[in-house]
Motif scaffolding. Structure first.
Motif, PDB file in Angstrom:
ATOM      1  N   THR A   1      46.335  49.749  41.743  1.00  0.00           N
ATOM      2  CA  THR A   1      45.030  49.887  41.115  1.00  0.00           C
ATOM      3  C   THR A   1      44.021  50.134  42.224  1.00  0.00           C
ATOM      4  OG1 THR A   1      43.403  48.797  39.664  1.00  0.00           O
ATOM      5  CG2 THR A   1      44.583  47.398  41.215  1.00  0.00           C
ATOM      6  N   GLN A   2      42.757  50.274  41.879  1.00  0.00           N
ATOM      7  CA  GLN A   2      41.747  50.418  42.913  1.00  0.00           C
ATOM      8  C   GLN A   2      41.755  49.161  43.787  1.00  0.00           C
ATOM      9  OE1 GLN A   2      37.385  50.556  41.989  1.00  0.00           O
ATOM     10  NE2 GLN A   2      37.577  52.677  42.676  1.00  0.00           N
ATOM     11  N   LEU A   3      41.567  49.362  45.080  1.00  0.00           N
ATOM     12  CA  LEU A   3      41.729  48.253  46.027  1.00  0.00           C
ATOM     13  C   LEU A   3      40.847  47.058  45.699  1.00  0.00           C
ATOM     14  CD1 LEU A   3      43.061  47.110  48.498  1.00  0.00           C
ATOM     15  CD2 LEU A   3      41.473  48.405  49.929  1.00  0.00           C
ATOM     16  N   SER A   4      39.615  47.284  45.313  1.00  0.00           N
ATOM     17  CA  SER A   4      38.717  46.161  44.990  1.00  0.00           C
ATOM     18  C   SER A   4      39.279  45.336  43.837  1.00  0.00           C
ATOM     19  CB  SER A   4      37.320  46.678  44.655  1.00  0.00           C
ATOM     20  OG  SER A   4      37.379  47.626  43.596  1.00  0.00           O
ATOM     21  N   ASN A   5      39.881  45.994  42.853  1.00  0.00           N
ATOM     22  CA  ASN A   5      40.506  45.281  41.735  1.00  0.00           C
ATOM     23  C   ASN A   5      41.739  44.511  42.205  1.00  0.00           C
ATOM     24  OD1 ASN A   5      38.635  46.376  39.942  1.00  0.00           O
ATOM     25  ND2 ASN A   5      39.937  48.120  39.453  1.00  0.00           N
ATOM     26  N   PHE A   6      42.500  45.138  43.087  1.00  0.00           N
ATOM     27  CA  PHE A   6      43.713  44.523  43.620  1.00  0.00           C
ATOM     28  C   PHE A   6      43.377  43.221  44.345  1.00  0.00           C
ATOM     29  CE2 PHE A   6      47.201  44.078  46.700  1.00  0.00           C
ATOM     30  CZ  PHE A   6      48.303  44.241  45.873  1.00  0.00           C
ATOM     31  N   ILE A   7      42.331  43.265  45.158  1.00  0.00           N
ATOM     32  CA  ILE A   7      41.913  42.075  45.901  1.00  0.00           C
ATOM     33  C   ILE A   7      41.577  40.929  44.952  1.00  0.00           C
ATOM     34  CG2 ILE A   7      40.139  41.130  47.432  1.00  0.00           C
ATOM     35  CD1 ILE A   7      39.961  43.959  48.696  1.00  0.00           C
ATOM     36  N   LYS A   8      40.848  41.223  43.886  1.00  0.00           N
ATOM     37  CA  LYS A   8      40.478  40.195  42.913  1.00  0.00           C
ATOM     38  C   LYS A   8      41.714  39.563  42.271  1.00  0.00           C
ATOM     39  CE  LYS A   8      36.062  42.349  41.674  1.00  0.00           C
ATOM     40  NZ  LYS A   8      35.311  43.084  40.611  1.00  0.00           N
TER      41      LYS A   8
ATOM     42  N   ASN B   1      52.142  34.471  52.501  1.00  0.00           N
ATOM     43  CA  ASN B   1      51.411  34.818  53.720  1.00  0.00           C
ATOM     44  C   ASN B   1      50.754  36.185  53.612  1.00  0.00           C
ATOM     45  OD1 ASN B   1      54.037  33.136  54.669  1.00  0.00           O
ATOM     46  ND2 ASN B   1      52.252  32.579  55.889  1.00  0.00           N
ATOM     47  N   PHE B   2      51.495  37.133  53.051  1.00  0.00           N
ATOM     48  CA  PHE B   2      50.975  38.500  52.972  1.00  0.00           C
ATOM     49  C   PHE B   2      51.269  39.100  51.605  1.00  0.00           C
ATOM     50  CE2 PHE B   2      51.585  37.787  57.506  1.00  0.00           C
ATOM     51  CZ  PHE B   2      50.357  38.191  58.012  1.00  0.00           C
ATOM     52  N   ILE B   3      50.342  39.952  51.161  1.00  0.00           N
ATOM     53  CA  ILE B   3      50.478  40.659  49.886  1.00  0.00           C
ATOM     54  C   ILE B   3      50.552  42.148  50.183  1.00  0.00           C
ATOM     55  CG2 ILE B   3      49.562  40.938  47.560  1.00  0.00           C
ATOM     56  CD1 ILE B   3      49.811  38.013  48.227  1.00  0.00           C
ATOM     57  N   LEU B   4      51.509  42.834  49.569  1.00  0.00           N
ATOM     58  CA  LEU B   4      51.668  44.283  49.734  1.00  0.00           C
ATOM     59  C   LEU B   4      51.317  45.005  48.436  1.00  0.00           C
ATOM     60  CD1 LEU B   4      55.210  44.353  51.417  1.00  0.00           C
ATOM     61  CD2 LEU B   4      52.991  44.145  52.568  1.00  0.00           C
ATOM     62  N   GLY B   5      50.787  46.211  48.561  1.00  0.00           N
ATOM     63  CA  GLY B   5      50.528  47.027  47.383  1.00  0.00           C
ATOM     64  C   GLY B   5      50.506  48.505  47.723  1.00  0.00           C
ATOM     65  N   ARG B   6      50.922  49.301  46.757  1.00  0.00           N
ATOM     66  CA  ARG B   6      50.857  50.765  46.902  1.00  0.00           C
ATOM     67  C   ARG B   6      50.651  51.367  45.520  1.00  0.00           C
ATOM     68  NH1 ARG B   6      55.381  55.264  48.807  1.00  0.00           N
ATOM     69  NH2 ARG B   6      56.350  54.624  46.849  1.00  0.00           N
ATOM     70  N   ALA B   7      49.525  52.057  45.344  1.00  0.00           N
ATOM     71  CA  ALA B   7      49.238  52.764  44.091  1.00  0.00           C
ATOM     72  C   ALA B   7      49.296  51.838  42.870  1.00  0.00           C
ATOM     73  CB  ALA B   7      50.212  53.938  43.916  1.00  0.00           C
TER      74      ALA B   7
ATOM     75  N   CYS C   1      59.876  39.227  36.987  1.00  0.00           N
ATOM     76  CA  CYS C   1      59.303  40.131  35.990  1.00  0.00           C
ATOM     77  C   CYS C   1      58.089  39.448  35.360  1.00  0.00           C
ATOM     78  CB  CYS C   1      60.341  40.465  34.912  1.00  0.00           C
ATOM     79  SG  CYS C   1      59.771  41.706  33.731  1.00  0.00           S
ATOM     80  N   THR C   2      56.917  39.817  35.848  1.00  0.00           N
ATOM     81  CA  THR C   2      55.679  39.218  35.362  1.00  0.00           C
ATOM     82  C   THR C   2      54.494  40.059  35.805  1.00  0.00           C
ATOM     83  OG1 THR C   2      54.405  37.153  35.222  1.00  0.00           O
ATOM     84  CG2 THR C   2      55.283  37.739  37.377  1.00  0.00           C
ATOM     85  N   ARG C   3      53.333  39.683  35.335  1.00  0.00           N
ATOM     86  CA  ARG C   3      52.091  40.279  35.817  1.00  0.00           C
ATOM     87  C   ARG C   3      51.507  39.358  36.886  1.00  0.00           C
ATOM     88  NH1 ARG C   3      49.845  44.246  32.792  1.00  0.00           N
ATOM     89  NH2 ARG C   3      47.757  43.666  33.525  1.00  0.00           N
ATOM     90  N   ILE C   4      50.794  39.921  37.835  1.00  0.00           N
ATOM     91  CA  ILE C   4      50.234  39.132  38.923  1.00  0.00           C
ATOM     92  C   ILE C   4      49.266  38.070  38.398  1.00  0.00           C
ATOM     93  CG2 ILE C   4      48.391  40.811  39.362  1.00  0.00           C
ATOM     94  CD1 ILE C   4      50.160  38.484  41.922  1.00  0.00           C
ATOM     95  N   GLU C   5      48.603  38.341  37.280  1.00  0.00           N
ATOM     96  CA  GLU C   5      47.690  37.365  36.696  1.00  0.00           C
ATOM     97  C   GLU C   5      48.401  36.050  36.348  1.00  0.00           C
ATOM     98  OE1 GLU C   5      46.088  41.430  35.309  1.00  0.00           O
ATOM     99  OE2 GLU C   5      48.023  40.501  35.777  1.00  0.00           O
ATOM    100  N   ASN C   6      49.720  36.143  36.085  1.00  0.00           N
ATOM    101  CA  ASN C   6      50.487  34.966  35.674  1.00  0.00           C
ATOM    102  C   ASN C   6      51.330  34.377  36.795  1.00  0.00           C
ATOM    103  OD1 ASN C   6      49.534  35.445  33.024  1.00  0.00           O
ATOM    104  ND2 ASN C   6      51.185  36.924  32.682  1.00  0.00           N
TER     105      ASN C   6
END
Length: 218
Positions: free
Chosen positions: A144-151, A136-142, A125-130
């Motif tokens: 944030t905008q993809l460019s933000n997700f990559i950052k 090896n791999f990162i998954l995401g669905r809905a 239970c955390t935010r990705i920033e922390n």
């Protein structure tokens, strides 16, 4: 155990999923159905077609990659477990880490992990920033905008890789991705409809962003 036609859709498109794993998807549906009725974790529109819209949608990533045993896969902003949980059932020897900042959702995922005996899943239970662990791999669905997700997640990607493709990001996108294509990042786009001929997937895409290793100049 007899399975209805809806759950058999999984086996139709993912024949490598055995009966034991199909039973886990059936239990998964029962758990989500309980929480849908009692605390409304899905909208009615979203929950109708559960296997297609959530399970098959997330499992479509397996058409691109078969995660190896020693891989670590991070699901960022997992919500109530997508895309991480279905993929963790399928690749039960791969380690999955699911993170989300909302405690209520994390508690539901913990119940699912316990009921399905998913020993390959860790929740945080955390935010990705922390979150600093490299995977090896990162998954995401809905999320944030993809460019933000990559950052947000690029710091979490390992450079050394063992799978057949480079480590990187798999992001599930719908039609709005068309508006993001001018962003400056290397990606490969896969149309899910090419793998799964169902109307729901006509505009659904898997976007793969490889994290290319740094080659040192001699």
């Amino acid at each position: 155990m007899k399975f209805n036609k809806k759950i058999k859709l999984i086996n139709n498109y993912f024949t490598e999923i055995d009966k034991f794993k199909i039973e886990k998807f059936y239990i998964l549906y029962k758990i989500y159905n309980f929480y849908y009725k009692n605390i409304n974790i899905f909208s009615k529109k979203s929950f109708n077609g559960f296997f297609e819209k959530h399970c098959i949608h997330t499992l479509s990533i397996s058409k691109i990659i078969k995660f190896l045993k020693k891989s670590i896969v991070l699901d960022v902003g997992t919500g109530v477990g997508f895309p991480g949980i279905p993929l963790a059932i399928m690749f039960n020897e791969t380690k999955f880490i699911l993170i989300d900042s909302i405690k209520k959702k994390i508690k539901i995922i913990q119940i699912i992990i316990d009921e399905l005996h998913l020993n390959n899943v860790q929740i945080v239970c955390t935010r990705i920033e922390n979150f600093e662990k490299k995977c090896n791999f990162i998954l995401g669905r809905a999320v944030t905008q993809l460019s933000n997700f990559i950052k947000l997640v690029k710091k979490n990607i390992k450079f050394n890789y063992k799978n057949k493709i480079f480590n990187g990001i798999f992001y599930l996108k719908g039609k709005p991705f068309e508006n993001e294509k001018k962003k400056q990042y290397l990606y490969i786009e896969y149309n899910i409809y090419n793998f799964i001929k169902k109307k729901f997937f006509f505009n659904k895409k898997i976007v793969y962003i490889p994290s290319l290793p740094i080659v040192k100049k001699k």
